[in-house]
Design a protein around this motif. Structure first.
Motif, PDB file in Angstrom:
ATOM      1  N   PRO A 211       0.793  -1.238   0.000  1.00  0.00           N
ATOM      2  CA  PRO A 211       0.000   0.000   0.000  1.00  0.00           C
ATOM      3  C   PRO A 211       0.819   1.280   0.000  1.00  0.00           C
ATOM      4  O   PRO A 211       0.262   2.360  -0.231  1.00  0.00           O
ATOM      5  N   SER A 212       2.133   1.180   0.258  1.00  0.00           N
ATOM      6  CA  SER A 212       2.953   2.401   0.332  1.00  0.00           C
ATOM      7  C   SER A 212       3.914   2.523  -0.843  1.00  0.00           C
ATOM      8  O   SER A 212       4.695   3.486  -0.905  1.00  0.00           O
ATOM      9  N   LEU A 213       3.867   1.589  -1.783  1.00  0.00           N
ATOM     10  CA  LEU A 213       4.875   1.525  -2.844  1.00  0.00           C
ATOM     11  C   LEU A 213       4.753   2.718  -3.793  1.00  0.00           C
ATOM     12  O   LEU A 213       3.676   3.006  -4.325  1.00  0.00           O
ATOM     13  N   ILE A 214       5.883   3.392  -4.027  1.00  0.00           N
ATOM     14  CA  ILE A 214       5.945   4.544  -4.926  1.00  0.00           C
ATOM     15  C   ILE A 214       6.807   4.245  -6.152  1.00  0.00           C
ATOM     16  O   ILE A 214       6.470   4.645  -7.261  1.00  0.00           O
ATOM     17  N   HIS A 215       7.910   3.529  -5.942  1.00  0.00           N
ATOM     18  CA  HIS A 215       8.884   3.274  -7.015  1.00  0.00           C
ATOM     19  C   HIS A 215       9.021   1.765  -7.204  1.00  0.00           C
ATOM     20  O   HIS A 215       9.393   1.041  -6.273  1.00  0.00           O
ATOM     21  N   LEU A 216       8.750   1.275  -8.434  1.00  0.00           N
ATOM     22  CA  LEU A 216       8.853  -0.157  -8.739  1.00  0.00           C
ATOM     23  C   LEU A 216       9.649  -0.331 -10.027  1.00  0.00           C
ATOM     24  O   LEU A 216       9.271   0.170 -11.085  1.00  0.00           O
ATOM     25  N   ASP A 217      10.760  -1.071  -9.936  1.00  0.00           N
ATOM     26  CA  ASP A 217      11.610  -1.338 -11.093  1.00  0.00           C
ATOM     27  C   ASP A 217      11.769  -2.849 -11.245  1.00  0.00           C
ATOM     28  O   ASP A 217      12.428  -3.499 -10.430  1.00  0.00           O
ATOM     29  N   LEU A 218      11.130  -3.376 -12.300  1.00  0.00           N
ATOM     30  CA  LEU A 218      11.192  -4.822 -12.582  1.00  0.00           C
ATOM     31  C   LEU A 218      11.653  -5.053 -14.015  1.00  0.00           C
ATOM     32  O   LEU A 218      11.199  -5.986 -14.689  1.00  0.00           O
ATOM     33  N   GLN A 219      12.588  -4.261 -14.490  1.00  0.00           N
ATOM     34  CA  GLN A 219      13.060  -4.424 -15.863  1.00  0.00           C
ATOM     35  C   GLN A 219      13.937  -5.659 -15.997  1.00  0.00           C
ATOM     36  O   GLN A 219      14.697  -6.018 -15.100  1.00  0.00           O
ATOM     37  N   HIS A 220      13.791  -6.340 -17.126  1.00  0.00           N
ATOM     38  CA  HIS A 220      14.587  -7.524 -17.469  1.00  0.00           C
ATOM     39  C   HIS A 220      14.481  -8.615 -16.400  1.00  0.00           C
ATOM     40  O   HIS A 220      15.481  -9.171 -15.948  1.00  0.00           O
ATOM     41  N   CYS A 221      13.264  -8.885 -15.996  1.00  0.00           N
ATOM     42  CA  CYS A 221      13.022  -9.896 -14.968  1.00  0.00           C
ATOM     43  C   CYS A 221      12.363 -11.159 -15.533  1.00  0.00           C
ATOM     44  O   CYS A 221      11.992 -12.040 -14.760  1.00  0.00           O
ATOM     45  N   TYR A 222      12.206 -11.237 -16.842  1.00  0.00           N
ATOM     46  CA  TYR A 222      11.514 -12.379 -17.470  1.00  0.00           C
ATOM     47  C   TYR A 222      10.094 -12.530 -16.930  1.00  0.00           C
ATOM     48  O   TYR A 222       9.590 -13.651 -16.787  1.00  0.00           O
ATOM     49  N   LEU A 223       9.471 -11.431 -16.629  1.00  0.00           N
ATOM     50  CA  LEU A 223       8.120 -11.485 -16.070  1.00  0.00           C
ATOM     51  C   LEU A 223       7.152 -12.161 -17.038  1.00  0.00           C
ATOM     52  O   LEU A 223       7.109 -11.826 -18.231  1.00  0.00           O
ATOM     53  N   PRO A 224       6.329 -13.091 -16.558  1.00  0.00           N
ATOM     54  CA  PRO A 224       5.316 -13.707 -17.415  1.00  0.00           C
ATOM     55  C   PRO A 224       4.128 -12.765 -17.586  1.00  0.00           C
ATOM     56  O   PRO A 224       3.934 -11.839 -16.791  1.00  0.00           O
ATOM     57  N   PRO A 225       3.319 -12.982 -18.640  1.00  0.00           N
ATOM     58  CA  PRO A 225       2.147 -12.111 -18.837  1.00  0.00           C
ATOM     59  C   PRO A 225       1.155 -12.256 -17.695  1.00  0.00           C
ATOM     60  O   PRO A 225       1.033 -13.307 -17.067  1.00  0.00           O
TER      61      PRO A 225
END
Length: 487
Positions: A211-225
């Motif tokens: 609930p407090s998240l402001i900055h999220l960086d998940l680049q090049h993580c092989y994230l699935p759809p």
């Protein structure tokens, strides 16, 4: 008795005043138990560059050691800040003066620790110690670029006071389940870039629980759809996360990401979805309501439809990149409504038609790239040739190709007659100016000599002196030459 009681009362008041004096309760020196813990931590490391040379018996106060900070009130160690500094001996490739080895469990003795930074060190493929999850006061944890491997320990989810977590650029690190994140209710900054999250199927639901998240960086993580939704108006989890910065570039995301983004439509300022497989069109509902968005990067995302007219509704955008896709059709006139845009890149698509006149309304535009498309007609002359190259049908400055209208005008008889008249006029003024110059110069000198006797006499006398002087100089030089030849 009364006098003794008064003395006791006076002593008590003096003691009370001294205790209330600022700085009197300040603790000097570190706690011995924590000092020993740091020494034990150091023994588990290989310090090739002497970064921890101040850690030793020569300096008993560990609060003065490099990277260590203690509380002024309690004396407990609250910060261990030991990121590897860059090696200045290498000018091109950045090499870091890294510590090596393993993290000792002795850090558990630092139970008041709130800040731990071991980034850019080399822990040689070891796993992140699970016991770090027991440092319950931790608020800042940075283990990025530190050559950790294996699975992220779920015990990190016990750090309920954590505000910032950075595990990025540990290329052999993975996490199959992000459910442990949901317990970090105070987390504001999360960077897991380049951590393998290919098995984190429900990663979006875990993010929704922060609930407090402001900055999220998940680049090049092989994230699935994200599993697709049948109704676009729905959002996964109906999150109230106040995200401002979101980077999901370089993953395996598809167009199913759009409904989830609606959770942050009123808060996002920075969004990067580049290098994904979004496919198809840009939905009108996806970005049209993002009234605060300032940065949008969709390049190399396999988009293959027209640019929607609603793109002009993002009036706060300052940066837009949708290059290297398969977009076709014309550039909508509504782009001119984005008057705050300073960077626009539509290159390497299949766009057709002319460049809208409304682009001229974008007074903040500093970078424009429309190269490698199928655009035609004229363009803005305020940008260089690189902005338009690769569009064979574009013409006019700054391109070398002239427009058809310009050629007709140049080749028409009327145009030739006008040019001839202009050239003749230029020639006439040239000859007139030469004649006037001759008349003024000649009569300015000769007329004066004819009308003024004294000036005429002086002039001819001057010429005679010049003639005599030249004669003498020539005679002397000839005599010298004859003597030199005879000798």
């Amino acid at each position: 008795m009364a006098g003794r009681s008064f003395q006791h009362l006076l002593s008590f008041l003096v003691l009370l005043l001294l205790c209330a004096k600022p700085g009197l309760g300040k603790v000097t020196g570190c706690i011995e138990r924590e000092r020993q813990a740091l020494l034990h931590f150091r023994r588990g490391l290989v310090d090739r560059y002497g970064l921890l040379s101040s850690w030793g018996d020569d300096n008993r106060d560990c609060c003065q050691w490099r990277g260590v900070q203690c509380s002024n009130q309690s004396g407990h160690i609250i910060m261990l800040h030991l990121p590897a500094p860059p090696n200045e001996d290498y000018s091109q490739d950045v090499i870091y003066q890294s510590l090596r080895g393993e993290i000792s469990p002795s850090l558990l003795e630092l139970d008041h620790l709130t800040h731990l930074d071991l980034s850019y060190n080399d822990f040689e493929g070891r796993h992140i110690p699970p016991f770090l999850g027991s440092l319950s006061r931790m608020q800042y944890l940075n283990l990025s670029h530190a050559n950790f491997a294996q699975t992220v320990p779920t015990q990190l989810g016990n750090l309920s006071n954590l505000l910032s977590l950075d595990l990025s650029d540990n290329y052999l690190l993975n996490s199959g389940n992000l459910e442990w994140l949901s317990r970090l209710s105070s987390l504001r900054h999360l960077d897991l870039s380049s951590v393998n999250l290919s098995e984190a199927i429900h990663w979006s639901q875990a993010i929704n629980k922060l609930p407090s998240l402001i900055h999220l960086d998940l680049q090049h993580c092989y994230l699935p759809p994200i599993p697709p939704l049948t109704i676009p108006s729905l959002s996964h989890g109906n999150s109230s996360v106040p995200l401002v910065f979101l980077d999901l570039s370089g993953n395996y995301l598809t167009s199913s990401i759009y409904p989830w983004l609606l959770n942050f439509s009123t808060t996002l300022l920075h969004l990067d979805l580049s290098f994904n497989g979004l496919n198809g069109s840009i939905p009108e509902y996806a970005f049209g309501n993002m009234s605060s968005l300032e940065y949008l990067d969709l390049h190399s995302s396999e988009l293959d439809d027209e640019i929607p007219d609603t793109i002009g509704d993002m009036g706060s955008l300052a940066y837009l990149d949708i290059s290297e896709n398969q977009l076709w059709g014309s550039i909508p006139d509504t782009v001119g409504k984005m008057v705050l845009l300073s960077h626009l890149d539509l290159s390497l698509n299949q766009l057709q038609g002319s460049i809208p006149d409304t682009v001229g309304n974008m007074v903040s535009l500093k970078k424009l790239s429309l190269s490698e498309n199928h655009l035609q007609g004229t363009q803005l002359q305020s940008f260089n040739i690189d902005s338009y190259k690769g569009n064979p049908a574009l013409c006019g400055l700054p391109l070398l190709k002239k427009c058809f209208e310009d050629k007709i005008k140049q080749d028409s008889p009327t145009h030739n007659i006008e040019d001839k008249i202009q050239q003749d006029g230029n020639d006439m003024w040239f000859y007139v100016s030469v004649a006037l110059g001759f008349i003024v110069g000649f009569w300015g000198v000769c007329g004066t000599l004819l009308l003024n006797n004294s000036w005429r006499y002086a002039y001819f006398q001057f010429l005679n002196k010049i003639k005599d002087w030249l004669y003498v100089i020539i005679a002397i030089n000839m005599a010298r030459l004859q003597r030199s030849l005879q000798s």
